[in-house]
Design a protein around this motif. Structure first.
Motif, PDB file in Angstrom:
ATOM      1  N   VAL A  44       5.912  -0.909  -5.714  1.00  0.00           N
ATOM      2  CA  VAL A  44       4.816   0.223  -5.046  1.00  0.00           C
ATOM      3  C   VAL A  44       3.811  -0.409  -4.011  1.00  0.00           C
ATOM      4  N   GLY A  45       3.892   0.373  -3.118  1.00  0.00           N
ATOM      5  CA  GLY A  45       2.637   0.395  -2.462  1.00  0.00           C
ATOM      6  C   GLY A  45       1.415   1.200  -2.346  1.00  0.00           C
ATOM      7  N   GLN A  46       1.017   1.362  -0.735  1.00  0.00           N
ATOM      8  CA  GLN A  46       0.235   2.061  -1.045  1.00  0.00           C
ATOM      9  C   GLN A  46      -0.129   3.001   0.283  1.00  0.00           C
ATOM     10  N   ILE A  47      -0.558   4.341   0.790  1.00  0.00           N
ATOM     11  CA  ILE A  47      -0.461   5.591   1.912  1.00  0.00           C
ATOM     12  C   ILE A  47      -1.693   4.689   2.642  1.00  0.00           C
ATOM     13  N   GLU A  48      -1.599   4.481   3.568  1.00  0.00           N
ATOM     14  CA  GLU A  48      -2.634   3.912   4.889  1.00  0.00           C
ATOM     15  C   GLU A  48      -2.082   4.285   6.027  1.00  0.00           C
ATOM     16  N   GLU A  57       8.367   5.139   1.298  1.00  0.00           N
ATOM     17  CA  GLU A  57       8.978   5.898   0.181  1.00  0.00           C
ATOM     18  C   GLU A  57       7.868   5.485  -0.973  1.00  0.00           C
ATOM     19  N   ALA A  58       7.736   3.981  -0.679  1.00  0.00           N
ATOM     20  CA  ALA A  58       7.034   3.937  -2.487  1.00  0.00           C
ATOM     21  C   ALA A  58       5.364   3.628  -1.497  1.00  0.00           C
ATOM     22  N   GLY A  59       4.924   4.379  -1.259  1.00  0.00           N
ATOM     23  CA  GLY A  59       3.345   4.169  -0.651  1.00  0.00           C
ATOM     24  C   GLY A  59       3.224   5.580  -1.976  1.00  0.00           C
ATOM     25  N   ARG A  60       2.082   5.190  -2.325  1.00  0.00           N
ATOM     26  CA  ARG A  60       0.926   5.495  -3.218  1.00  0.00           C
ATOM     27  C   ARG A  60      -0.990   5.809  -2.611  1.00  0.00           C
ATOM     28  N   PRO A  61      -1.097   6.748  -2.249  1.00  0.00           N
ATOM     29  CA  PRO A  61      -2.397   7.699  -1.403  1.00  0.00           C
ATOM     30  C   PRO A  61      -3.415   7.275  -2.145  1.00  0.00           C
ATOM     31  N   LYS A  62      -4.518   6.733  -1.746  1.00  0.00           N
ATOM     32  CA  LYS A  62      -5.526   6.857  -1.522  1.00  0.00           C
ATOM     33  C   LYS A  62      -7.428   7.701  -1.835  1.00  0.00           C
TER      34      LYS A  62
END
Length: 456
Positions: free
Chosen positions: A330-334, A398-403
C-alpha cells in the motif's frame, strides 16, 4: 402535429450544431481578453514541478497578455506563507499550490473558491478540458475536493515508493556474499524483512555507504515517511474510508506500534545524523551514491534518475512500490493542488492559467521535467514510459490510501510528528508515544473520534 414535431427536431439539431460551433470557437486568446494586463501570482513548494511550471508560464503570458509571477519556498514556508495570506485576507496570491492536508481547514473557513461556477461558464471553460475523464479520479477527489465540492485540480499526484541502487543489488560479488549470509537471492525488497536485511548488508559507514536513510527530523517529512510503514503494517490513524471523514482513532493499535518499532530499527543502518534529516537530505545522499535503498517521493525521482548535473547515480537507481507487510502493498494518496483563494483579485485569470496548465501538452512537458501528473494519458505516453520510475508511480497511485483532510489535519500532523520524534530519540517507547498521540487526537476531534485502543 408533424409540422410541430419537425420543427422541434430541427430546433434540437440546430441547438446541438450551435453548441458544437460555440465549442469549436472557444480559444484561450479570446477567453483571456477581458483579463489582459492582469498578474496571476502563484505560490508553491520549491521543487522541480514548480520550476517546470515557471518555465512554461511565458507561453501562457504570450498567448493571453496575462502575467504570471511564481514564488517558490521550502515546504513548510510555502504552507505558512499561504496561511498568513489567507488569514489576513489580503489576496496577495491568486493561485495557491498546497498539500491536501490543508484542504479541509481552508475550505471550512471559507478561504477557497468553489470552481463549479467557472467550470460551468462557457466563456472560461475550455470545452476540451474534461477532468472527470482525463484525471485519476481517486487521487483528484481526495486531494482537490472537500465535502462534495471541487476546489481545485492536482498540481502533483504524489506517493512515496522504494528507491534502490540497481548497480549494488546486481553486483555478482554482493549477490554471492548476501546469499551466503541470508540464505536467499539479493534482489529489490518485496517485504520489510528483506528491506532490513539489505539495509544491514550495505551498511558500511567506513566506506561512506549506508544501508538506508530515514527522514527522521522533527518535521512533516517524518510523518509522511512513517505513514508508509503504518499502512503497510496494517494500521492507520483513523478508522475511516475517506480523508474528509471523522472516525475512531486507531493510531496506537498493535499494528501501529509494530510499524514504529520497525521504523526505529532502521536507524541502526542509517547515517548517524538521520534525526536531523528530511527529504532534501536523503535525496542528496542518493544523488551522491551514499545509500543503498530508501523510501522517497515520486516527484523527486527526476533529480536522481534523470538529471546528470545533480546526480551521480543516473542509470543506477530502480524504483518499486513499498515492501509488503500485514496490510499488503500500500501507499498513501498525497498531492498538491491548484487552488484559488476567495480573496484573489484575479480569479478568472487564475482559473484560465490552471486550466491551461492541466492541458495534455503542458502536463507532459512538466512531467518530463520533474513533475508528477494526475493524467493517466500522460503516463501512457512513450516518452514517459521510458522513465525508470513510471510503472512504480502508477502502481502506487492504484494502491494509495487516503489520509485526513479534516480541518484539524495540521494539528493531527503536529501531534504525530512530535510523538514520533519522542520515540526516535528514545524519550518514549513506541507504545507510549502513540498512546499520547491517540489521546490528543481523540481530544482534538471530539466525540466523532473515540479511541479504539485505550492508552495504558
Amino acid at each position: 402535429m408533424k409540422t410541430f414535431a419537425g420543427r422541434l427536431i430541427m430546433g434540437g439539431i440546430a441547438s446541438v450544431l450551435l453548441q458544437v460551433a460555440q465549442a469549436g470557437a472557444w480559444t484561450l486568446e479570446e477567453a483571456a481578453k477581458p483579463y489582459s494586463g492582469a498578474t496571476v501570482r502563484v505560490v508553491g513548494e520549491a521543487l522541480p514541478p514548480l520550476e517546470a511550471l515557471a518555465k512554461l508560464a511565458p507561453q501562457f503570458e504570450q498567448a493571453t497578455g496575462i502575467d504570471v509571477e511564481v514564488e517558490m519556498y521550502e515546504h513548510s514556508e510555502a504552507v505558512n506563507k499561504v496561511q498568513l495570506d489567507l488569514n489576513s485576507r489580503r489576496g496577495r496570491y491568486d493561485v495557491i499550490i498546497q498539500p491536501h492536508r490543508e484542504l479541509g481547514k481552508f475550505a471550512t473557513n471559507g478561504h477557497l473558491l468553489d470552481l463549479a461556477g467557472f467550470m460551468n461558464d462557457a466563456a472560461l471553460r475550455d470545452p476540451t478540458f474534461k477532468p472527470e475523464e482525463q484525471l485519476y479520479e481517486k487521487p483528484w477527489k481526495e486531494i482537490s475536493w472537500y465535502d462534495g465540492k471541487m476546489y481545485g485540480f492536482p498540481f502533483t499526484v504524489l506517493n512515496l515508493f522504494m528507491w534502490y541502487r540497481t548497480d549494488l543489488l546486481s553486483d555478482p560479488k554482493e549477490m554471492e556474499g548476501f546469499k551466503a549470509k541470508y540464505g536467499y537471492d539479493l534482489a529489490p525488497a518485496q517485504n520489510w524483512d528483506q528491506y532490513r536485511d539489505i539495509a544491514e548488508w550495505f551498511y558500511r559507514p567506513d566506506q561512506g555507504l549506508y544501508g538506508t536513510a530515514l527522514q527522521a527530523k522533527r518535521h512533516e517529512a517524518l510523518w509522511y515517511e512513517w505513514l508508509n510503514f503504518l499502512y503497510s503494517f496494517g494500521g492507520d490513524v483513523l478508522d475511516v474510508k475517506s480523508g474528509s471523514e471523522c472516525g475512531p482513532v486507531i493510531v496506537n493499535s498493535p499494528q501501529a506500534v509494530a510499524a514504529l518499532d520497525y521504523y526505529k530499527s532502521l536507524l541502526a543502518y542509517s547515517p548517524p545524523d538521520s534525526l536531523n534529516y528530511f527529504w532534501d537530505d536523503v535525496m542528496a545522499l542518493m544523488q551522491q551514491g551514499k545509500v543503498a535503498e530508501l523510501i522517497m517521493w515520486n516527484d523527486a525521482t527526476y533529480a536522481v534518475a534523470v538529471d546528470e548535473t545533480a546526480s551521480t547515480v543516473v542509470g543506477k537507481v530502480g524504483f518499486d512500490i513499498t515492501p509488503q507487510g500485514e496490510g499488503g502493498k500500500v501507499g498513501q494518496i498525497e498531492g498538491w493542488s491548484y487552488l484559488v483563494p476567495t480573496y484573489s483579485k484575479n480569479q478568472q485569470a487564475a482559473f484560465l492559467f490552471m486550466q491551461w496548465m492541466m492541458g495534455y501538452d503542458r502536463q507532459l512537458e512538466q512531467h518530463l521535467n520533474g513533475g508528477a501528473t494526475g493524467r493517466p494519458d500522460v503516463y501512457a505516453a512513450a516518452e514517459v514510459q521510458k522513465l525508470p520510475y513510471s510503472n512504480a508511480s502508477m502502481a502506487a497511485h492504484e494502491a494509495g490510501r487516503p489520509k485526513a483532510t479534516l480541518p484539524q489535519s495540521s494539528e493531527m500532523t503536529d501531534i504525530l510528528v512530535r510523538e514520533l520524534s519522542s520515540s526516535l530519540t528514545g524519550e518514549k517507547s513506541s507504545k507510549a508515544a502513540l498512546d499520547t498521540a491517540a489521546t490528543e487526537i481523540s481530544k482534538l476531534l471530539g466525540s466523532c473520534a473515540p479511541m479504539s485502543y485505550p492508552a495504558l
